[in-house]
Every structure is written in C-alpha cells, then in structure tokens.
Design a protein around this motif. Sequence first.
Motif, PDB file in Angstrom:
ATOM      1  N   MET A   1      42.595  29.006  86.966  1.00 23.28           N
ATOM      2  CA  MET A   1      41.643  27.935  86.687  1.00 23.28           C
ATOM      3  C   MET A   1      40.326  28.500  86.136  1.00 23.28           C
ATOM      4  N   LYS A   2      39.662  27.740  85.279  1.00 25.20           N
ATOM      5  CA  LYS A   2      38.460  28.229  84.624  1.00 25.20           C
ATOM      6  C   LYS A   2      37.257  28.208  85.562  1.00 25.20           C
ATOM      7  N   LYS A   3      36.442  29.273  85.465  1.00 24.26           N
ATOM      8  CA  LYS A   3      35.222  29.352  86.267  1.00 24.26           C
ATOM      9  C   LYS A   3      34.266  28.222  85.903  1.00 24.26           C
ATOM     10  N   SER A   4      34.226  27.851  84.615  1.00 25.10           N
ATOM     11  CA  SER A   4      33.305  26.798  84.179  1.00 25.10           C
ATOM     12  C   SER A   4      33.617  25.468  84.862  1.00 25.10           C
ATOM     13  N   SER A   5      34.902  25.215  85.106  1.00 28.07           N
ATOM     14  CA  SER A   5      35.290  23.979  85.794  1.00 28.07           C
ATOM     15  C   SER A   5      34.789  23.976  87.230  1.00 28.07           C
ATOM     16  N   LEU A   6      34.895  25.127  87.900  1.00 25.14           N
ATOM     17  CA  LEU A   6      34.409  25.241  89.277  1.00 25.14           C
ATOM     18  C   LEU A   6      32.896  25.056  89.337  1.00 25.14           C
ATOM     19  N   GLU A   7      32.188  25.660  88.384  1.00 26.75           N
ATOM     20  CA  GLU A   7      30.733  25.521  88.337  1.00 26.75           C
ATOM     21  C   GLU A   7      30.331  24.056  88.200  1.00 26.75           C
ATOM     22  N   LYS A   8      31.048  23.318  87.378  1.00 28.94           N
ATOM     23  CA  LYS A   8      30.743  21.895  87.191  1.00 28.94           C
ATOM     24  C   LYS A   8      31.023  21.100  88.467  1.00 28.94           C
ATOM     25  N   ILE A   9      32.119  21.427  89.146  1.00 30.47           N
ATOM     26  CA  ILE A   9      32.456  20.742  90.400  1.00 30.47           C
ATOM     27  C   ILE A   9      31.341  20.916  91.418  1.00 30.47           C
ATOM     28  N   ILE A  10      30.887  22.150  91.587  1.00 30.26           N
ATOM     29  CA  ILE A  10      29.859  22.448  92.588  1.00 30.26           C
ATOM     30  C   ILE A  10      28.535  21.801  92.212  1.00 30.26           C
ATOM     31  N   GLN A  11      28.178  21.864  90.931  1.00 27.92           N
ATOM     32  CA  GLN A  11      26.915  21.264  90.513  1.00 27.92           C
ATOM     33  C   GLN A  11      26.953  19.744  90.642  1.00 27.92           C
ATOM     34  N   ASP A  12      28.101  19.143  90.365  1.00 30.34           N
ATOM     35  CA  ASP A  12      28.236  17.692  90.546  1.00 30.34           C
ATOM     36  C   ASP A  12      28.011  17.315  91.996  1.00 30.34           C
ATOM     37  N   TYR A  13      28.493  18.155  92.911  1.00 27.47           N
ATOM     38  CA  TYR A  13      28.285  17.851  94.330  1.00 27.47           C
ATOM     39  C   TYR A  13      26.810  17.984  94.701  1.00 27.47           C
ATOM     40  N   LEU A  14      26.168  19.055  94.250  1.00 28.53           N
ATOM     41  CA  LEU A  14      24.746  19.248  94.559  1.00 28.53           C
ATOM     42  C   LEU A  14      23.900  18.129  93.966  1.00 28.53           C
ATOM     43  N   ASP A  15      24.363  17.556  92.865  1.00 30.27           N
ATOM     44  CA  ASP A  15      23.646  16.437  92.231  1.00 30.27           C
ATOM     45  C   ASP A  15      23.993  15.091  92.860  1.00 30.27           C
ATOM     46  N   GLY A  16      24.912  15.101  93.838  1.00 31.12           N
ATOM     47  CA  GLY A  16      25.281  13.861  94.511  1.00 31.12           C
ATOM     48  C   GLY A  16      26.272  13.000  93.747  1.00 31.12           C
ATOM     49  N   LYS A  17      26.957  13.583  92.758  1.00 31.42           N
ATOM     50  CA  LYS A  17      27.884  12.803  91.939  1.00 31.42           C
ATOM     51  C   LYS A  17      29.264  12.674  92.569  1.00 31.42           C
ATOM     52  N   ILE A  18      29.620  13.603  93.463  1.00 30.73           N
ATOM     53  CA  ILE A  18      30.903  13.513  94.158  1.00 30.73           C
ATOM     54  C   ILE A  18      30.672  13.708  95.643  1.00 30.73           C
ATOM     55  N   GLU A  19      31.557  13.150  96.464  1.00 31.27           N
ATOM     56  CA  GLU A  19      31.439  13.218  97.914  1.00 31.27           C
ATOM     57  C   GLU A  19      32.023  14.518  98.440  1.00 31.27           C
ATOM     58  N   GLU A  20      31.732  14.808  99.737  1.00 26.76           N
ATOM     59  CA  GLU A  20      32.220  16.030 100.355  1.00 26.76           C
ATOM     60  C   GLU A  20      33.743  16.126 100.305  1.00 26.76           C
ATOM     61  N   SER A  21      34.423  15.015 100.612  1.00 28.33           N
ATOM     62  CA  SER A  21      35.884  15.045 100.656  1.00 28.33           C
ATOM     63  C   SER A  21      36.472  15.430  99.299  1.00 28.33           C
ATOM     64  N   LYS A  22      35.852  14.919  98.217  1.00 27.15           N
ATOM     65  CA  LYS A  22      36.322  15.243  96.878  1.00 27.15           C
ATOM     66  C   LYS A  22      36.047  16.713  96.552  1.00 27.15           C
ATOM     67  N   LEU A  23      34.878  17.216  96.973  1.00 27.11           N
ATOM     68  CA  LEU A  23      34.542  18.620  96.756  1.00 27.11           C
ATOM     69  C   LEU A  23      35.583  19.520  97.411  1.00 27.11           C
ATOM     70  N   TYR A  24      35.901  19.227  98.684  1.00 30.47           N
ATOM     71  CA  TYR A  24      36.861  20.052  99.410  1.00 30.47           C
ATOM     72  C   TYR A  24      38.213  20.064  98.697  1.00 30.47           C
ATOM     73  N   GLU A  25      38.616  18.898  98.227  1.00 26.29           N
ATOM     74  CA  GLU A  25      39.905  18.786  97.542  1.00 26.29           C
ATOM     75  C   GLU A  25      39.928  19.621  96.265  1.00 26.29           C
ATOM     76  N   LEU A  26      38.833  19.597  95.513  1.00 21.66           N
ATOM     77  CA  LEU A  26      38.805  20.248  94.201  1.00 21.66           C
ATOM     78  C   LEU A  26      38.691  21.767  94.266  1.00 21.66           C
ATOM     79  N   VAL A  27      38.108  22.321  95.354  1.00 22.97           N
ATOM     80  CA  VAL A  27      37.910  23.780  95.410  1.00 22.97           C
ATOM     81  C   VAL A  27      39.040  24.511  96.131  1.00 22.97           C
ATOM     82  N   GLN A  28      40.011  23.761  96.654  1.00 21.96           N
ATOM     83  CA  GLN A  28      41.079  24.376  97.446  1.00 21.96           C
ATOM     84  C   GLN A  28      41.795  25.504  96.717  1.00 21.96           C
ATOM     85  N   ASP A  29      42.029  25.364  95.418  1.00 23.92           N
ATOM     86  CA  ASP A  29      42.875  26.309  94.682  1.00 23.92           C
ATOM     87  C   ASP A  29      42.100  27.480  94.077  1.00 23.92           C
ATOM     88  N   TYR A  30      40.800  27.531  94.304  1.00 22.28           N
ATOM     89  CA  TYR A  30      40.001  28.637  93.754  1.00 22.28           C
ATOM     90  C   TYR A  30      39.877  29.768  94.777  1.00 22.28           C
TER      91      TYR A  30
END
Length: 388
Positions: free
Chosen positions: A1-30
Amino acid sequence: MKKSSLEKIIQDYLDGKIEESKLYELVQDYPLELVKKCFYDSMEVDYLLTKKYLKVDKEVAFKDFLHQIKKQTIPVKKLQNRRTYPFFKYAAIFLGVIGLGLGITTFLNSEDTHDTLTIGNEEVNLNLGDGNVKIVKGTESSDILDSEGRVIAKQTGNRISYKSTDKSGKIEYNEISVPNGKKFQLELSDGTIVHINSGSILKFPISFSVGNHRRVTLKGEAFFKVKKNEEHPFVVMTENFNVRVLGTEFNVSAYEEDSEASTVLVSGSVQLYDSLSPIKMQSKIKLIPGEKGTWNKDLKVLKRDMVDTTIYTSWIQGKLIFRDVPFKDIRKKLERRYNVTIVNTNLALDENTFSANFEEESIEEILEILDRTYEIEYEIKHNQIIIN
C-alpha cells in the motif's frame, strides 16, 4: 500500500474528517513502523499549519516552532532533557492506533514501580424528602416508597423508574446524589430519561403537578431525553442559567467548581436564560441541534458555538473524549470519573491542551500513559496522585 494513502488517512482523522472506528479500520494493513512515522510526521505538519501560520512563510513558522519548544522546556532539573509538549495533544490518539494489538499490551504491562492506589466505593444516595435517605446499591432491586408507604418508583440496578401519576396540590421532591466514580439513570414520572454523571445532584418531583411546568434542579452534569409535552414545558434549573424545552435531547454540565457551565443540544430545540437576572427571560439564547450554549461565570454572559455533540455526550457510553482541552480540565474529569484526587504541582502543564480518547482504561493505565508517553511524572502519596 502507498505511504501517501496512509498519510492522507491520518491527516483526515486529525482534521476531524473521519471517525476513530474508520481510522482503525483503514490502518490495519499497514506496518506498525510506517504508521508511527506517518503519525509523527502528520503531528508536525499539523502544528506548523494551524490557523496561526496560514499566512506566514513556512521558514518563519518553523523558526517560531523551534522557539516554542525552547520556551516550553520545563525548569525542573530531572526533566531538562525531556521532550516538551507541542505534539503531546495527539499522543493519546496515537495510542489508540497502536492499541489495535500493535503493542499497547506490552507497553502497559511493563514493570510498575508506583504505590497502590486505593479507590473509595461510595454509593448513590436518594433523599426521599421526608428525612429518610435510601442507599442505592447497583447490585440490588427494590421498591421506592413515599412518606405514606405507597410505591412511587422501582429500582433495578443502576436505574430508578418513577410511576406515571397525575397529581395536584403540594409537590413532593426526591433528590439523588451520584458520587464520583458512579453514574446513574432515572426515568421521571412523565417518561423523561435522565443520565446522571459522576459528582452530580438532581432534585426532581416524584410526580409533576397538573398545570405547572416540569422543573428539576441540577448540580453537576446530566443528559436529558425529555418526553414531549407542549402544554407543560420542561425546565432544568442550575446555579447560573436555566434550560427551557418542550421535548428534546440535550446535555447540561453545571459543576460548581467549573469556570463555565454549558448545554449541548443533540436534537429538538432549547432556550437558555440567565437564572440570576432580575428579568430572567431578557438575557436568553436559543440553540439548534449541534450547538453548545456556554455560560461564563466570571463575565456572566451566554454564548453559543457549533460543536461535535458526541464529545460532550460520550460519557453516557463510558467514554471520555477530549479535543484541545487544558490539562487542568482533564484532571477534573478524571477525578470525577474515577473518584480520585489529583494534585498537580506542574503549573505549566495545567495550561497545555491535549486531545485524547479513553474508554475502558483504569486510572492506573491512564497514569501510565501520561508517564510513559507524555513523559509526565507522578507518584501516589497518601492515596493522592501527585503530578510533578
């Protein structure tokens, strides 16, 4: 998986765009190390790109960032070489990420050198208004009787339901006191549901009189799901302001020791007005869902803001969510939640803001998080938590 995708996921969470449950789901495979690196990188970017720096040259911003680190160094000899606080407000969120089975168990179960903390187990008290006080134990079930021996309510565990009766004449009151470390639920005689938080007192009629407003008095914090009755408005009275509703869901926080009192509206409509004003309804504001009305006790003014209501109602599900909250306010909530005393001798720390999510952690686990991750030292002395 691309690092840029992970960076966007984390920044979206810090910006309040996604919830904790979604964050946990998206980072599982990294991989863990990649998650760590991206998270710390995002924390630094987030600091530099706050609103304070939006129109400032990045080089100037970075120099100011370095100056802030130097300025915030704690003048305590044994802490001189430690990291300081600019990024710490995201540390608990990071713990949530690695807590997916990526290492938090080992982190918390390492050797503990602190003394044992003994936490008192106080019970909920129900003042029946006739001088009798009933000790309400969460493991029991019983009938609640009035002064004439009639059943007025039923207790089942940590909940009391009052019977629905229409009554005229003198209004009789009960008062329930929920100690630190406990929560409780009431169903009032009109069907209104009240979740009462730790360290709170609610005074209420055992039956609402026909033709009158439905009035209750609160010291502390409670969440109300009010049964709609347009002919009989529901009023929550606090020391500084009153909340008038017809049928709605809202949270009221009015602890005596807090500098502010507030109401957060989840659904429906409420009206806040200054209970101290000679003309009470003259100073008032109306809230819509998603708004928070705040009373400043020093300035004696009401204001309103749009907020994420889940932050203010999550305590009902046993969660504590903080977003950019001063440590001094976090301490108060931890004291109420866990029935402990926290003494902070580090005044600089009290003014720093943190973001954190706590759910099933014990107070001991939270202290370890503070010590090992935030590098905030503590000791237990005379059954008090002392932060150095």
